[in-house]
Design a protein around this motif. Structure first.
Motif: not given
Lengths: 241, 275
Positions: B194-201, B206-208, B234-244
């Motif tokens: 559901h790419v129009a509704e869910d954030t995709q990682f 980096f994502a907000s 809080s307001s926006w910060w950053y999130f990142r899932a580490d790459a291999p």
């Protein structure tokens, strides 16, 4: 190695240390980006080389020791240093290559414009409310109840400020309301953070859209109270003429 | 002339002094560094999606973010229980788990917490993706947990008053109350249909991310202390899932070292010939 090279090396190192550690601690300063430091050092090096090659004699005096050092003609105690330089140079190149190709852990940079241009209809508006003590105090009262939770005692350090990024503006800072016209504040208060253009990153700011809760007249009074409380004066075109 | 020579001999005193100043300046940082991003490390094996107290969380790097009372929207609050939140993240390449940890003096059924993300590349205002005057904003995806529900909820919003559960519920959540603090773990597949509704990682990008916390303590009025828009945010910060792990930079570095050695050999040889 010839003494002629010692001073340029010391000069370059001193300039690097000054840019890296002293400049960030100067008043109203900030850490310099490494790319800018690199640029300054390149300019320094270029200046040294130009100075050293002004004449044939000075050129030979400058490059002679370098060539003798690299080819090992000097021999003796310098041979150890020569091998050290020849070993360090490839390692430095490898380190720089790794640094430029490895992915960074730093989040994307944000070039947010703090005071973007207001929409045309808000440019040059003058405050229609008489500047009386009563109106100023009334504006201060509104400020205390509506604005101070974030903007605090006009210093941007209200009790609700901690979680917000960008942080609430510090009105005592000479780079905020002191350099803006009243009409600019009217726009920012009336339309809030969501009224900013894209360069102001409106999606991040917590500034409320006060037109939903305050009349235009009250907003003008808040502006007067804000300037008075912060000990600032609005920027006007008349004063510069 | 003697004076000039005298100054020339003392130039190194200034250099040593400058070096000393640099050491002194570097000894104490001018300002403290606060977190700006949550980093979800890549793990092998199972993720602790059902256990906020699992030992695996100790291996995750922790970020801490200050929280503010919600003052942006008219139904405001002036004081909130949670002053900050610690956040950890882990992922296994298919599922991401995010752990919130924050102080709360009492365990209450109405206690709740939420994560918020932008959806896609369109910027969204951190306050429920409310409309912006000059920017076409997008929706937000909210992962919500309430103690009495005992599960996660997958929600969406684009403006105040538009918050509603998605028809698909992809988010899991579990909270554990221990020693005056909540530990709540949210989890979801990194990517959904559901790419129009869910954030995709995308690992490595980096994502907000934003946070919300409600202290559900029952007050004398019978109402929870914090509810609805009366919450810590809080307001926006950053999130990142580490790459291999990517070993190519090491290969490039080795290649660069080899080229530099070759350059040196040629240079020295030519210089010797020239001399």
């Amino acid at each position: 190695m010839g003494g002629v090279l010692v001073r340029p090396i010391i000069l370059t190192v001193c300039i690097y240390l000054f840019l890296k550690f002293i400049v960030p601690n100067l008043p109203h300063s900030a850490p310099l980006p490494s790319s800018l430091i690199f640029l300054y050092l390149m300019l320094t090096t270029a200046g040294i080389v130009i100075f050293a090659t002004l004449s044939g004699a000075s050129k030979d005096a400058f490059f002679g020791p370098i060539l003798r050092f690299l080819t090992g003609e000097g021999g003796g105690a310098l041979s150890g240093a020569r091998y050290l330089v020849l070993a360090l140079f490839p390692l430095l190149v490898g380190w720089q290559t790794y640094g430029s190709t490895a992915s960074s852990d730093a989040p994307p940079g944000e070039n947010r414009t703090i005071h973007p241009a207001p929409p045309g209809e808000y440019t040059g508006l003058s405050n229609p409310v008489p500047k009386t003590l009563e109106n100023i105090n009334y504006g201060k009262g509104l400020y205390a109840s509506r604005c101070s939770p974030c903007h605090g005692n006009f210093d941007g350090k209200g009790f609700a400020a901690a979680g917000f990024t960008p942080p609430p503006a510090n009105f005592k800072d000479p780079t905020t309301i002191a350099m803006l016209q009243e009409s600019y504040l009217f726009w920012r208060i009336k339309k809030g953070g969501v009224g900013l253009p894209v360069e102001g990153m409106p999606w991040k700011t917590a500034m409320p859209r006060w037109e939903m809760e305050m009349s235009d007249e009250d907003i003008w009074k808040v502006i007067m109270g804000e300037y008075d409380g912060a000990g600032q004066k609005p920027r006007t075109w008349d004063e510069s003429e | 002339m003697a004076r000039v020579r005298s100054v020339g001999k003392r130039w190194w005193v200034g250099a040593v002094g400058l070096l000393g100043l640099c050491v002194a300046a570097g000894a104490e940082p001018a300002y403290s560094q606060q977190s700006v991003a949550v980093r979800a490390g890549l793990v092998k094996g199972s993720l602790p999606v059902d256990d906020p107290t699992a030992a695996a969380w100790a291996t995750a790097s922790v970020s801490e973010f200050p929280m503010s009372p919600q003052v942006h929207w008219p139904v405001r609050i002036t004081d909130v229980t949670a002053k900050s939140v610690k956040v950890r993240g882990l992922h296994d390449g298919t599922t991401v788990a995010i752990l919130l940890e924050y102080s709360d003096p009492s365990e209450d059924p109405e206690d709740a917490a939420a994560l918020e993300f932008m959806v896609g590349d369109t910027k969204a205002h951190f306050a429920h993706g409310q409309p912006m005057a000059q920017v076409e904003g997008g929706p937000v995806n909210i992962w919500y947990w309430k103690n009495k529900d005992g599960k996660g909820a997958d929600l969406g919003a684009k403006g105040f008053g538009t918050l509603k559960p998605h028809s698909h519920q992809d988010v899991k959540a579990k909270g554990v109350y221990q020693g005056g603090a909540w530990k709540v773990v949210f989890s979801r597949p990194l990517n959904t249909e559901h790419v129009a509704e869910d954030t995709q990682f995308k690992p490595g990008e980096f994502a907000s991310i934003a946070f919300a916390i409600w202290d559900g303590k029952k007050m004398d009025t019978g109402q929870p202390k914090e509810k609805g828009s009366e919450k810590a945010i809080s307001s926006w910060w950053y999130f990142r899932a580490d790459a291999p792990p990517d070993y190519s930079p090491y290969m490039y570095a080795l290649l660069a070292v080899a080229l530099a050695v070759g350059f040196e050999m040629v240079l020295v040889r030519r210089l010797k010939k020239g001399s």
